[in-house]
Design a protein around this motif. Structure first.
Motif, PDB file in Angstrom:
ATOM      1  N   ILE A  82       0.839  -1.194   0.000  1.00  0.00           N
ATOM      2  CA  ILE A  82       0.000   0.000   0.000  1.00  0.00           C
ATOM      3  C   ILE A  82       0.875   1.246   0.000  1.00  0.00           C
ATOM      4  N   VAL A  83       0.254   2.367  -0.300  1.00  0.00           N
ATOM      5  CA  VAL A  83       0.898   3.665  -0.157  1.00  0.00           C
ATOM      6  C   VAL A  83      -0.048   4.494   0.689  1.00  0.00           C
ATOM      7  N   GLN A  84       0.488   5.024   1.795  1.00  0.00           N
ATOM      8  CA  GLN A  84      -0.351   5.832   2.663  1.00  0.00           C
ATOM      9  C   GLN A  84       0.327   7.172   2.921  1.00  0.00           C
ATOM     10  N   PRO A  85      -0.464   8.177   3.261  1.00  0.00           N
ATOM     11  CA  PRO A  85       0.133   9.492   3.520  1.00  0.00           C
ATOM     12  C   PRO A  85       0.784   9.545   4.896  1.00  0.00           C
ATOM     13  N   CYS A  86       1.881  10.285   4.996  1.00  0.00           N
ATOM     14  CA  CYS A  86       2.522  10.535   6.274  1.00  0.00           C
ATOM     15  C   CYS A  86       1.524  11.297   7.137  1.00  0.00           C
ATOM     16  N   ALA A  87       1.438  10.958   8.407  1.00  0.00           N
ATOM     17  CA  ALA A  87       0.487  11.591   9.326  1.00  0.00           C
ATOM     18  C   ALA A  87       0.821  13.054   9.578  1.00  0.00           C
ATOM     19  N   VAL A  88       2.039  13.487   9.277  1.00  0.00           N
ATOM     20  CA  VAL A  88       2.446  14.871   9.536  1.00  0.00           C
ATOM     21  C   VAL A  88       2.611  15.669   8.245  1.00  0.00           C
ATOM     22  N   SER A  89       3.395  15.139   7.309  1.00  0.00           N
ATOM     23  CA  SER A  89       3.724  15.900   6.091  1.00  0.00           C
ATOM     24  C   SER A  89       2.839  15.561   4.901  1.00  0.00           C
ATOM     25  N   ALA A  90       2.062  14.488   4.990  1.00  0.00           N
ATOM     26  CA  ALA A  90       1.194  14.001   3.917  1.00  0.00           C
ATOM     27  C   ALA A  90       1.965  13.452   2.717  1.00  0.00           C
ATOM     28  N   GLU A  91       3.284  13.266   2.853  1.00  0.00           N
ATOM     29  CA  GLU A  91       4.053  12.662   1.757  1.00  0.00           C
ATOM     30  C   GLU A  91       3.635  11.199   1.605  1.00  0.00           C
ATOM     31  N   ASP A  92       3.772  10.664   0.407  1.00  0.00           N
ATOM     32  CA  ASP A  92       3.426   9.274   0.129  1.00  0.00           C
ATOM     33  C   ASP A  92       4.494   8.342   0.689  1.00  0.00           C
ATOM     34  N   ILE A  93       4.047   7.329   1.439  1.00  0.00           N
ATOM     35  CA  ILE A  93       4.964   6.371   2.038  1.00  0.00           C
ATOM     36  C   ILE A  93       4.538   4.963   1.621  1.00  0.00           C
ATOM     37  N   PRO A  94       5.404   4.239   0.905  1.00  0.00           N
ATOM     38  CA  PRO A  94       5.083   2.852   0.560  1.00  0.00           C
ATOM     39  C   PRO A  94       5.235   1.967   1.793  1.00  0.00           C
TER      40      PRO A  94
END
Length: 175
Positions: free
Chosen positions: A70-82
């Motif tokens: 999955i790819v989810q957003p960082c809880a702080v910066s909203a960057e994509d994290i695999p």
């Protein structure tokens, strides 16, 4: 309402079966929206099923694995994290309990906490897998840009603002 990833199985015909579940593209998109993800690239559950008679119907156990990319957003910066998920699965489906009032307090044993009640002759193994995916997602996942985003917003790190932050600067006596 039908769940996004519904896979109904007839409880009378599943003894000893092995199932492999994987949502199609539309189902992955719907689950992505439901769980507030960026995307689900892959989701596969492999389960071995067994049944036993129980008062009021069949008791079904499903054991196996859940693997997902999955790819989810960082809880702080909203960057994509695999994120790779590899979880053991265990479900126990039991017939819907009867004989208690809706507002009646009931006690559950530790063994009953992981049971999923069902009515009729079908269980939804797909929805159970979807809920397991939801539980495997870290809601507070942070990526490499999180500290910079916190600093830019004028907020400290969790260590700076947690319940022990005030104690951090204290020096113990008795040198």
């Amino acid at each position: 309402m039908t769940p996004e990833f519904s896979r109904l199985l007839d409880v009378r015909q599943i003894e000893g079966k092995h199932v492999r579940l994987s949502p199609n593209e539309a189902e992955r998109a719907a689950l992505t929206e439901r769980f507030l993800l960026v995307r689900i690239d892959e989701l596969v559950a492999e389960l071995d099923l067994s049944t036993s008679e129980r008062e009021g119907g069949f008791r079904i156990e499903a054991r196996g694995t859940l693997k997902a990319e999955i790819v989810q957003p960082c809880a702080v910066s909203a960057e994509d994290i695999p994120v790779s998920i590899d979880e053991a699965l265990f479900f126990r489906f039991v017939p819907m309990a009867t004989g208690y009032a809706p507002d009646e307090e009931i006690e559950l044993t530790a063994d009953e906490l992981d049971e999923i009640e069902y009515e009729g002759a079908h269980i939804d193994i797909g929805e159970a897998v979807a809920q397991s995916l939801a539980l495997a997602i870290d809601p507070f996942l942070t990526g490499p840009q999180a500290d910079a985003a916190r600093k830019a917003a004028g907020i400290g790190t969790p260590e700076d603002s947690g319940p022990f932050a005030a104690l951090k600067g204290l020096k113990l006596g008795g040198d």
